[in-house]
Scaffold this motif. Sequence first.
Motif, PDB file in Angstrom:
ATOM      1  N   UNK A  74     -19.491  -6.378   8.488  1.00 60.27           N
ATOM      2  CA  UNK A  74     -18.154  -6.833   8.131  1.00 60.27           C
ATOM      3  C   UNK A  74     -17.971  -6.697   6.622  1.00 60.27           C
ATOM      4  N   UNK A  75     -16.952  -5.946   6.244  1.00 59.11           N
ATOM      5  CA  UNK A  75     -16.645  -5.767   4.826  1.00 59.11           C
ATOM      6  C   UNK A  75     -15.190  -5.335   4.675  1.00 59.11           C
ATOM      7  N   UNK A  76     -14.718  -5.385   3.459  1.00 56.39           N
ATOM      8  CA  UNK A  76     -13.316  -5.089   3.163  1.00 56.39           C
ATOM      9  C   UNK A  76     -13.182  -3.681   2.581  1.00 56.39           C
ATOM     10  N   UNK A  77     -11.932  -3.223   2.514  1.00 56.44           N
ATOM     11  CA  UNK A  77     -11.651  -1.876   2.024  1.00 56.44           C
ATOM     12  C   UNK A  77     -10.517  -1.876   1.000  1.00 56.44           C
ATOM     13  N   UNK A  78     -10.526  -0.845   0.177  1.00 59.58           N
ATOM     14  CA  UNK A  78      -9.466  -0.556  -0.785  1.00 59.58           C
ATOM     15  C   UNK A  78      -8.854   0.781  -0.409  1.00 59.58           C
ATOM     16  N   UNK A  79      -7.528   0.903  -0.566  1.00 64.61           N
ATOM     17  CA  UNK A  79      -6.875   2.194  -0.347  1.00 64.61           C
ATOM     18  C   UNK A  79      -6.028   2.510  -1.564  1.00 64.61           C
ATOM     19  N   UNK A  80      -6.125   3.751  -2.021  1.00 66.76           N
ATOM     20  CA  UNK A  80      -5.319   4.197  -3.150  1.00 66.76           C
ATOM     21  C   UNK A  80      -3.942   4.593  -2.621  1.00 66.76           C
ATOM     22  N   UNK A  81      -2.912   3.997  -3.192  1.00 67.62           N
ATOM     23  CA  UNK A  81      -1.544   4.278  -2.754  1.00 67.62           C
ATOM     24  C   UNK A  81      -1.034   5.612  -3.286  1.00 67.62           C
ATOM     25  N   UNK A  84      -4.531   8.202  -1.255  1.00 68.97           N
ATOM     26  CA  UNK A  84      -4.916   7.824   0.104  1.00 68.97           C
ATOM     27  C   UNK A  84      -6.401   7.595   0.314  1.00 68.97           C
ATOM     28  N   UNK A  85      -7.197   7.723  -0.747  1.00 71.46           N
ATOM     29  CA  UNK A  85      -8.653   7.521  -0.629  1.00 71.46           C
ATOM     30  C   UNK A  85      -8.935   6.089  -0.179  1.00 71.46           C
ATOM     31  N   UNK A  86      -9.902   5.932   0.726  1.00 72.17           N
ATOM     32  CA  UNK A  86     -10.334   4.625   1.215  1.00 72.17           C
ATOM     33  C   UNK A  86     -11.786   4.428   0.802  1.00 72.17           C
ATOM     34  N   UNK A 115      -7.390  -5.251   3.689  1.00 74.01           N
ATOM     35  CA  UNK A 115      -7.200  -3.960   3.059  1.00 74.01           C
ATOM     36  C   UNK A 115      -6.461  -4.204   1.753  1.00 74.01           C
ATOM     37  N   UNK A 116      -7.111  -3.905   0.653  1.00 75.39           N
ATOM     38  CA  UNK A 116      -6.508  -4.051  -0.659  1.00 75.39           C
ATOM     39  C   UNK A 116      -5.869  -2.719  -1.037  1.00 75.39           C
TER      40      UNK A 116
END
Length: 130
Positions: A74-81, A84-86, A115-116
């Motif tokens: 279990x972990x969180x993710x970042x997405x570049x607006x 689109x890189x995750x 999702x940040x």
Amino acid sequence: MAQRNTKQRQIVLETVTQHHGHPTADQIYQDVQEIDPRIGRGTVYRNLNVLDGQNLVRQVRVPDANRFDYRCDRHYHLICTECGKVVDAPLEYQQSYDETVAKLSGFKITEHQALFEGICPECQKALSQQ
């Protein structure tokens, strides 16, 4: 009922594991095609769903297209607006959120996802040079 581990499923799993970048199902399909062009798109998608169900890969739900992750903890993710890189967020999973929401809602919480959204360092640099 246990799923048998087919050669195609093993290729899909190895492709996700080697990618290290939260690829989409279509990116995985393209990579699999380079290994074995006889494996069809439906077979890749079906095996991704089986592997997700077996907790061997994890589906990451993001706005553009679901991605797949070799990390099943279990972990969180970042997405570049911008691009689109995750990527994985440098933050530990907060079990206490599950417990708090369960108390407040009456739901039995099994897990949560976060999702940040923001602009990655590479895109920030590119934008500042414009």
